[in-house]
Design an enzyme around this catalytic site. Sequence first.
Site, PDB file in Angstrom:
ATOM      1  NE  ARG A 258      -2.291  -2.180   3.060  1.00  0.00           N
ATOM      2  CZ  ARG A 258      -2.613  -1.913   5.174  1.00  0.00           C
ATOM      3  NH1 ARG A 258      -3.454  -1.847   4.923  1.00  0.00           N
ATOM      4  NH2 ARG A 258      -1.113  -2.093   5.904  1.00  0.00           N
TER       5      ARG A 258
ATOM      6  CE  LYS B  75       1.154  -2.362   9.571  1.00  0.00           C
ATOM      7  NZ  LYS B  75      -0.774  -2.729  10.507  1.00  0.00           N
TER       8      LYS B  75
ATOM      9  CE1 TYR C   4      -6.192   2.238   9.874  1.00  0.00           C
ATOM     10  CE2 TYR C   4      -4.610   1.554   7.773  1.00  0.00           C
ATOM     11  CZ  TYR C   4      -5.987   2.199   8.840  1.00  0.00           C
ATOM     12  OH  TYR C   4      -7.063   1.693   7.761  1.00  0.00           O
TER      13      TYR C   4
ATOM     14  CG  HIS D 103      -2.689  -1.016  14.814  1.00  0.00           C
ATOM     15  ND1 HIS D 103      -3.897  -1.139  15.334  1.00  0.00           N
ATOM     16  CD2 HIS D 103      -2.516  -1.140  13.466  1.00  0.00           C
ATOM     17  CE1 HIS D 103      -4.424  -1.521  14.604  1.00  0.00           C
ATOM     18  NE2 HIS D 103      -3.972  -1.256  12.585  1.00  0.00           N
TER      19      HIS D 103
ATOM     20  CD  GLU E 211      -4.427   3.053  15.007  1.00  0.00           C
ATOM     21  OE1 GLU E 211      -3.712   2.828  15.999  1.00  0.00           O
ATOM     22  OE2 GLU E 211      -4.427   3.419  14.217  1.00  0.00           O
TER      23      GLU E 211
ATOM     24  CG  ASP F 178      -3.119  -4.903  12.601  1.00  0.00           C
ATOM     25  OD1 ASP F 178      -1.636  -5.281  12.328  1.00  0.00           O
ATOM     26  OD2 ASP F 178      -3.625  -5.072  11.726  1.00  0.00           O
TER      27      ASP F 178
END
Length: 366
Positions: free
Chosen positions: A15, A75, A94, A96, A118, A270
Site C-alpha cells: 500500500r 503502517k 496506523y 496500534h 484507528e 494488530d
Amino acid sequence: MIVGVPKEVKGDEYRVAMTPNGVEELTKAGHRVLIQAHAGVGSGITDDEYAACGAEIVAAAADVWRQADLIVKVKEPLPEEWPHLRAGQTVFTYFHFAADEELTHAVMKSGIAAVAYETIKDARGGLPLLTPMSEVAGRMSIQEGAKYLERPFDGRGILLAGVPGVAPATVTVIGGGIVGANAARVAGGLGANVYLLDVNLDRLRYLDDVMPPNVTTLFSNRHNVLDCLRRSDLVIGAVLIPGARAPRLVNRADLKQMLPRAVVIDVAIDQGGCFETSKPTTHAKPTYIVDDIVHYCVTNMPGAVGRTSTQALTNVTLAYVMQLANKGLDRAAADNAGLAQGVNVRAGKVTNAAVAATFGYELTKL
C-alpha cells in the site's frame, strides 16, 4: 505545509498512503507534497503519475522525513524509521500502540504528534479510517482461510463450500463488527456453515436480518465459543476494542478441543490478538502450527492487495490529511473532535485513554 509520503518498509506491504488525486488536492491548496521514489509501485502508481499531479519525487526516505512537517503513512514506523522521527512533526498512520510498548516508548521519546487512523471517530462514533481496511481484512480472512484449509498448506483438506453429497466447512467468526460481518457474509456466500458471535444483542439482531440463511448468530459467551470451536474447520478472530489490546478469548488449552488441523485467522493481531497462541506473522511466512492447529496471524493483511487497499484507504484519509495540512494539528483537532481522538501521543505524553490504560501510563488531556 510540506507533506511527506515515504515508501512503506514493512515486509510485503504494497500500500501507499496517498494517490495522485490526493497530491493534486494538496498542491491546489498551496502545499508541497514529497513522494519517495517508487512509493506507489506496489499499488500500481508510477512516479510520473505523482509528478504530473504536482508531487516532488524524492530519492531517499531520510529526505522525506527530514523536510516534511506532516508525514502520511500506512503502517506504524518500524525501528529503522525511528531515528527519522523529530519533535514537532506530525505523523499520520496506523499505529496500534496497544500491541507494541516498544513503539509507544520510541514515539514518546521522539516528541512527535502521533495521529492514529484507528482511533479517529466520526459523528456517529464509528471508526471511519479503520472501516475500509476492516472490510478488506474480513473478506480476505475467508479467502486465506479457504486456502490454508487445503492439505498442501497443512490444513484439514476441506473445501469451504463442500459439494453435493459432502458437507461444507463449518466457520466460526468471533466478533460481529466490520471485520466479522464481512467475513461471515463471504463465508456464507461461498456456502459454508457459519456461526457469528458477538456480545451486542442489538448488533446480532441486525446481523441476523441481513446475513444469508446459512449464517447463525449466537451470543458470545464462554460456553458458545467453546461449542463452536469444537465443530469448526475455520475460526476467525475479529474482535476490537478501539485503541486497546484485543481481549483474549481463546486459550491454548482450548485448542485441544478443536478439530485436528483446523485453521485460525487472527485478524485482531494488530491489536495483540485474541488467541493466546497468536504471534505476528508475515505474508512471506504467514502460518505456524500450535497443538495441531494452523495459525494465520499476518499483521498487514490488506497490504497483499495493495491496489484495492490503497484506493479504499485514501478515499477516507484524504479529508483528514487536508484538515491537518490546511489548519495544522492544534486547530484541526479543536475544530474536529473526532480527529482529536486520533491523537494518541503528543510531545512525549500519552493522550489516548485506551493506550494509557494498556500500559499503566499517565493520561494527559490533549
